[in-house]
Motif scaffolding. Structure first.
Motif, PDB file in Angstrom:
ATOM      1  N   UNK A   1       1.980  55.644  -1.453  1.00 27.36           N
ATOM      2  CA  UNK A   1       0.815  54.839  -1.834  1.00 27.36           C
ATOM      3  C   UNK A   1       1.160  53.795  -2.884  1.00 27.36           C
ATOM      4  N   UNK A   2       0.396  52.719  -2.914  1.00 29.55           N
ATOM      5  CA  UNK A   2       0.620  51.639  -3.888  1.00 29.55           C
ATOM      6  C   UNK A   2       0.027  52.048  -5.230  1.00 29.55           C
ATOM      7  N   UNK A   3       0.647  53.066  -5.824  1.00 28.25           N
ATOM      8  CA  UNK A   3       0.229  53.582  -7.131  1.00 28.25           C
ATOM      9  C   UNK A   3       1.481  53.751  -7.985  1.00 28.25           C
ATOM     10  N   UNK A   4       1.708  52.772  -8.849  1.00 32.21           N
ATOM     11  CA  UNK A   4       2.911  52.775  -9.677  1.00 32.21           C
ATOM     12  C   UNK A   4       2.540  52.526 -11.130  1.00 32.21           C
ATOM     13  N   UNK A   5       3.342  53.099 -12.018  1.00 32.32           N
ATOM     14  CA  UNK A   5       3.185  52.809 -13.447  1.00 32.32           C
ATOM     15  C   UNK A   5       3.894  51.520 -13.819  1.00 32.32           C
ATOM     16  N   UNK A   6       4.915  51.177 -13.045  1.00 32.71           N
ATOM     17  CA  UNK A   6       5.645  49.924 -13.302  1.00 32.71           C
ATOM     18  C   UNK A   6       6.342  49.472 -12.036  1.00 32.71           C
ATOM     19  N   UNK A   7       6.496  48.163 -11.912  1.00 29.90           N
ATOM     20  CA  UNK A   7       7.351  47.560 -10.896  1.00 29.90           C
ATOM     21  C   UNK A   7       8.386  46.741 -11.654  1.00 29.90           C
ATOM     22  N   UNK A   8       9.646  46.985 -11.374  1.00 25.12           N
ATOM     23  CA  UNK A   8      10.700  46.236 -12.053  1.00 25.12           C
ATOM     24  C   UNK A   8      11.536  45.508 -11.014  1.00 25.12           C
ATOM     25  N   UNK A   9      11.745  44.219 -11.240  1.00 28.21           N
ATOM     26  CA  UNK A   9      12.516  43.395 -10.325  1.00 28.21           C
ATOM     27  C   UNK A   9      13.839  42.995 -10.935  1.00 28.21           C
TER      28      UNK A   9
ATOM     29  N   UNK B   1      11.366  38.698 -10.131  1.00 29.17           N
ATOM     30  CA  UNK B   1      10.225  38.733 -11.042  1.00 29.17           C
ATOM     31  C   UNK B   1       8.944  38.329 -10.322  1.00 29.17           C
ATOM     32  N   UNK B   2       9.049  37.402  -9.363  1.00 32.64           N
ATOM     33  CA  UNK B   2       7.858  36.932  -8.661  1.00 32.64           C
ATOM     34  C   UNK B   2       7.237  38.046  -7.819  1.00 32.64           C
ATOM     35  N   UNK B   3       8.077  38.761  -7.075  1.00 33.06           N
ATOM     36  CA  UNK B   3       7.571  39.840  -6.227  1.00 33.06           C
ATOM     37  C   UNK B   3       7.067  41.007  -7.071  1.00 33.06           C
ATOM     38  N   UNK B   4       7.817  41.366  -8.110  1.00 31.48           N
ATOM     39  CA  UNK B   4       7.397  42.476  -8.978  1.00 31.48           C
ATOM     40  C   UNK B   4       6.040  42.182  -9.613  1.00 31.48           C
ATOM     41  N   UNK B   5       5.871  40.957 -10.085  1.00 28.80           N
ATOM     42  CA  UNK B   5       4.608  40.591 -10.736  1.00 28.80           C
ATOM     43  C   UNK B   5       3.442  40.662  -9.757  1.00 28.80           C
ATOM     44  N   UNK B   6       3.632  40.123  -8.565  1.00 30.97           N
ATOM     45  CA  UNK B   6       2.529  40.075  -7.606  1.00 30.97           C
ATOM     46  C   UNK B   6       2.117  41.473  -7.149  1.00 30.97           C
TER      47      UNK B   6
END
Length: 355
Positions: A63-71, A109-114
């Motif tokens: 599921x799209x449930x994350x505490x952080x996305x890092x690119x 960074x662009x994908x992680x942010x979005x």
């Protein structure tokens, strides 16, 4: 803490999901030449790649449930090492062309942010991009005021390997003097003094040893004459510095397994070129020993070519007198990114602001 890692490369996008230190999923989404040909610019691939990441997660039942996305960090302006929260300025610099090179890592960074902004409470980071710049004032000076030295190097993997080595001997990275050599498509060598890389070569643009895909340092006058010869366009010349240079220019391939197999079957030209690459790499390592005034706790070899026993043994033969040498084959960029994000989420590492 659940963390999504996104690492865009030239022809693939690697993703991973971690629960704290435990990897739950790893995927390498490959992109064909035909798929990428529809985009005139790397940045235009953003939505295409982001959707592939989302689709892969859905297919895996995550599921799209994350505490952080890092690119993976892009090649924007030089910054100090560490973990950075992705902010508007970083996005603007990437999109406006401030990024120093048109490389797929700029999509990180662009994908992680979005992805992160669509999830409540999720934070977006990058860590130790290739433009980490902690050079000493002396290292920045070249023989021309028009061209100060900069470094583009394998900062993420080098710093992760440094911390892993320090942990293995019960020390802190910040307490050690290390020379680290990343042996990949490009070769970067850096002098790490108490947690800062005070000297490193520009492994992308033409400095240091040649490698499977990079020209390394070249005779300056000959390069200038070639630029004005009319034989090549600017783009073609840049490719002969990075991408179509080094072993691939001499031997027609950058596949070290193939090249080493040629050597085993008696290819004298391949033998000469690989030995020359090792020779120049050893010289660069010895140069960094001078930067540290000989006070070197260890030399660490890492990257894909560190899996080749011949390359490692020949390097050790040439540099072993400098300091104990240790080998960490391959690279664990995904794990390094995840652990950087986790350290911030757990309050063990301070997050930096890109300004």
């Amino acid at each position: 803490m659940r963390i999504l890692v996104v690492n865009p490369g030239s022809t693939s996008t690697k993703i991973a999901v971690y629960d704290d230190e435990q990897p739950l999923m790893m995927r390498n989404i490959t992109h064909t030449v035909e798929q990428l040909r529809q985009f005139s610019d790397v940045i235009e691939q953003k939505d295409f790649r982001r959707q592939l990441v989302v689709d892969e997660l859905e297919a895996a039942g995550i599921p799209m449930q994350f505490d952080a996305v890092i690119g993976r960090g892009g090649l924007v302006k030089p910054i100090a090492g560490g973990v950075y929260e992705i902010n508007r300025r970083m996005l603007d610099d990437t999109l406006s062309g401030c990024a120093m090179h048109n490389h797929a890592c700029n999509l990180g960074c662009l994908i992680a942010y979005e992805i992160a902004r669509g999830i409540d409470g999720c934070r977006a980071f990058i860590a130790d991009p290739g433009v980490v710049d902690e050079l000493s004032p002396l290292a920045r000076i070249s023989g021309s005021p028009l061209m100060p030295r900069i470094c583009i190097w394998h900062a993420l993997n080098q710093r992760a390997i440094a911390r892993r080595f320090a942990h293995s001997i019960g020390r802190e990275y910040e307490d050690l003097n290390l020379i680290i050599c990343h042996l990949g498509g490009g070769i970067s060598v850096a002098a790490h003094e108490h947690g800062r890389a005070i000297d490193a070569n520009n492994a992308l643009d033409g400095e240091g040893p040649f490698s499977p895909e990079r020209a390394g340092s070249l005779p300056a006058a000959d390069l200038i004459r070639l630029c004005f010869s009319g034989r090549f366009t600017e783009r073609e010349l840049l490719q002969r510095i990075s991408g179509k240079a080094g072993l691939i220019a001499h031997l027609g391939t950058n596949d070290m397994r193939e090249i080493l197999d040629r050597i085993r079957h008696g290819d004298e030209k391949a033998q000469l070129l690989v030995d020359a690459m090792i020779y120049h790499t050893a010289k660069q390592i010895a140069t960094e020993a001078a930067v540290l005034c000989g006070q070197v706790d260890a030399i660490l070899l890492t990257g894909g070519m560190a899996r080749a026993d011949y390359i490692v043994s020949e390097l050790r033969r040439r540099i072993g007198f400098l300091a104990p040498t240790y080998c960490f084959p391959g690279e664990d960029e995904m794990g390094a990114l995840a652990m950087n994000a986790l350290a911030v989420l757990q309050g063990k590492r301070e997050v930096r602001e890109y300004a």
